[in-house]
Design a protein around this motif. Structure first.
Motif, mmCIF file in Angstrom:
data_model
loop_
_atom_site.group_PDB
_atom_site.id
_atom_site.type_symbol
_atom_site.label_atom_id
_atom_site.label_comp_id
_atom_site.label_asym_id
_atom_site.label_seq_id
_atom_site.Cartn_x
_atom_site.Cartn_y
_atom_site.Cartn_z
ATOM 1 N N CYS A 1 -30.747 -96.730 -63.920
ATOM 2 C CA CYS A 1 -30.261 -96.646 -62.540
ATOM 3 C C CYS A 1 -28.759 -96.930 -62.485
ATOM 4 C CB CYS A 1 -31.021 -97.649 -61.667
ATOM 5 S SG CYS A 1 -30.462 -97.688 -59.960
ATOM 6 N N CYS B 1 -27.102 -97.759 -59.623
ATOM 7 C CA CYS B 1 -26.755 -98.400 -58.351
ATOM 8 C C CYS B 1 -25.874 -99.632 -58.583
ATOM 9 C CB CYS B 1 -28.018 -98.784 -57.567
ATOM 10 S SG CYS B 1 -28.747 -100.353 -58.056
ATOM 11 N N CYS C 1 -27.697 -102.531 -60.372
ATOM 12 C CA CYS C 1 -27.977 -102.327 -61.792
ATOM 13 C C CYS C 1 -26.703 -102.267 -62.628
ATOM 14 C CB CYS C 1 -28.808 -101.065 -61.994
ATOM 15 S SG CYS C 1 -30.485 -101.239 -61.341
ATOM 16 N N HIS D 1 -30.959 -101.736 -54.524
ATOM 17 C CA HIS D 1 -31.544 -101.013 -55.657
ATOM 18 C C HIS D 1 -32.737 -100.165 -55.225
ATOM 19 C CE1 HIS D 1 -33.409 -99.829 -59.361
ATOM 20 N NE2 HIS D 1 -34.536 -100.297 -58.836
HETATM 21 ZN ZN LIG Z 1 -30.469 -99.955 -59.465
#
Ligand SMILES: [Zn+2]
Length: 355
Positions: free
Chosen positions: A284, A286, A289, A315
């Motif tokens: 991920c 984001c 993350c 997230h």
């Molecule tokens: Zn994430």
């Protein structure tokens, strides 16, 4: 879908902004997750802060500083959930406010009027919802009442610029669902929602309904599956032609320490994450993350730090919106079936890894 306030790519996932806020998120953060439309709950907003206050601010968009499309539900589902303190008649629903105990009446005309005053971009008809399981006679009576209410909503809506969506009811009875859809199509709506699912029925039952119903829904109108769902349910429904979803799962589960990831659900509260330097989801991109470890999120959760709920929510919304993006691109490449197969394979692997 094109609105005066912006375009929404479908299939679309709508984060739920119950009280005029997607819990813990600013509108800018929502946009960063890829959200193009959000849902507001008429029932909650009419009770608190009340329609008058929101109308004084020129509508829900200005009040909450979100200038993109908003869909409001009709309040029907929340009234259905009150069970004890409500009475449904031909005219509408009488219920006791869970906020201050006042007796409140919400009929089809009131539901439309309130949503117009909130200045929603998509307005939902007031419908009656049945629990699962329910006997045929009761499902039929409820569906027929919903259909009469849908006609009154259409009349009350008049030439207002917001889109108006009908809601198909009928429980898990095929003939009732089909009759409901036929009736709604005769009245004519800008979009068609499937209501009364995800109320406790087994997943197979829901898929069965989608299998025959989605195929009969007008192709040029958005199809909206209300209150669904888990990532695997979104994939199954998109494969059957559903265009829109809303669900509290990504936001609610985030606050309970559950992260949806490409490798299954991560329970950040578990002791195994106490020292983990890994990102919550290695696949991920984001904000959460990119910058934080599982150990840090685990610590925030244990310490009850409000930032933990915010990072988890960021997230999860990113995960849901990314899933929708992947499906949109698979549709464009005409490989949605292959995508769905791959998704189930990964989900099965994730399950094995956990057990
Ligand atoms: Zn994430």
């Amino acid at each position: 879908m094109t609105f005066a306030r912006g375009t929404v790519e479908t299939p679309a996932f709508m984060p739920v902004g119950t009280y005029g806020a997607v819990k813990a998120m600013t509108p800018e953060e929502l946009i960063d997750t890829g959200s193009e439309i959000i849902l507001g709950n008429t029932f909650h907003l009419m009770l608190r802060p009340g329609t008058d206050i929101i109308a004084r601010f020129g509508g829900l968009h200005r009040f909450m500083h979100w200038d993109r499309p908003i869909l409001t539900d009709s309040g029907g589902y929340q009234i259905f959930s009150l069970a004890e303190s409500r009475r449904i008649t031909e005219q509408g629903a009488q219920f006791r406010s869970p906020v201050d105990g006042d007796q409140i009446f919400l009929g089809p005309e009131e539901a439309i009027r309130i949503q117009q005053r909130l200045d929603a971009d998509i307005i939902m008809v007031l419908d009656d919802c049945t629990p699962w399981p329910v006997e045929e006679a009761r499902a039929r009576a409820s569906m027929e009442l919903s259909l009469r209410w849908a006609g009154r909503c259409r009349d009350a809506h008049g030439a207002h610029r917001a889109a108006l969506f009908g809601v198909v009811q009928g429980g898990t009875y095929r003939h009732l669902r089909e009759a409901s859809l036929r009736g709604l199509r005769t009245i004519g709506f800008d979009g068609y929602a499937i209501g009364g699912l995800s109320v406790g029925e087994p997943r197979d039952e829901m898929i069965k309904v989608l299998d025959y119903l989605a195929a009969q829904m007008p192709e040029v109108r958005p199809r909206y599956l209300m209150g669904v769902g888990k990532p695997e349910e979104l994939v199954a429904a998109v494969c059957r032609g559903v265009d829109m979803f809303d669900c509290v799962l990504p936001t609610r589960n985030a606050r309970n320490g559950q992260l949806f990831t490409s490798r299954g659900v991560l329970r950040i509260r578990n002791a195994q994450h106490r020292q983990s330097e890994q990102a919550p989801d290695p696949d991920c991109g984001c904000y959460t993350c990119r910058h934080y470890s599982r150990a840090y999120l685990h610590h925030l959760d244990r310490a009850n730090e409000i930032l933990g709920a915010r990072l988890n929510t960021l997230h999860n919304l990113h995960y849901f919106q990314n899933l929708m993006r992947e499906m949109r691109s698979a549709i464009e490449l005409r490989r949605l079936d292959a995508y769905a197969l791959e998704f189930s394979r990964r989900a099965a692997e994730a399950e094995q890894a956990v057990s």
